[in-house]
Design an enzyme around this catalytic site. Sequence first.
Site: not given
Length: 180
Positions: A16, A50
């Site tokens: 990510s 995130h």
Amino acid sequence: MAKMILVTGGARSGKSSFAEELVAKAGRRIAYIATAQIFDEEMRYRVELHRRRRPAAWQTYEAPFEAEKALQDAGHSHDAILFDCVTIYLSNLLCKPGERTEEEEYENVRQAMAQLIASVRHLPAEVTVVFVTNEVGAGIVPENALARRYRDLAGLANQQLAQAANDVYAVICGLPLQLK
């Protein structure tokens, strides 16, 4: 047709973070398509990690289902899109209420990936879309049927996306390796 990039790797491999770097280099107007649904504290924590990493200027689209629509919406006002992640999206589809045969589940996943790919192909050429996915087939064979089906469906979905992608990266220990 937009440029399509697939980033894969194991859990906590750095995929990510690498994908975030790719979209930051690809555009100034960035969309983030989030596929996670929060059902417990562990997922809440992961989603929050995130969120904290993303710049505030990135526009988030919540898309646990029908993500192809979010891709289309984002693609008309952004020049880079991060789709994180395919395997969470897949688990949403797999665990959606309703009775389906194994054959129907395979067809649903194949169609869902085809819809994502078609959405990317209909975006302007100056748009870059980065898909993040987990490589779940490199471990031991799961002990239960649902986990084995998920592993198999994820592998097939990843193959379908990789075939359509312009570039494919595997991230291992935080290090990206370009495969295609």
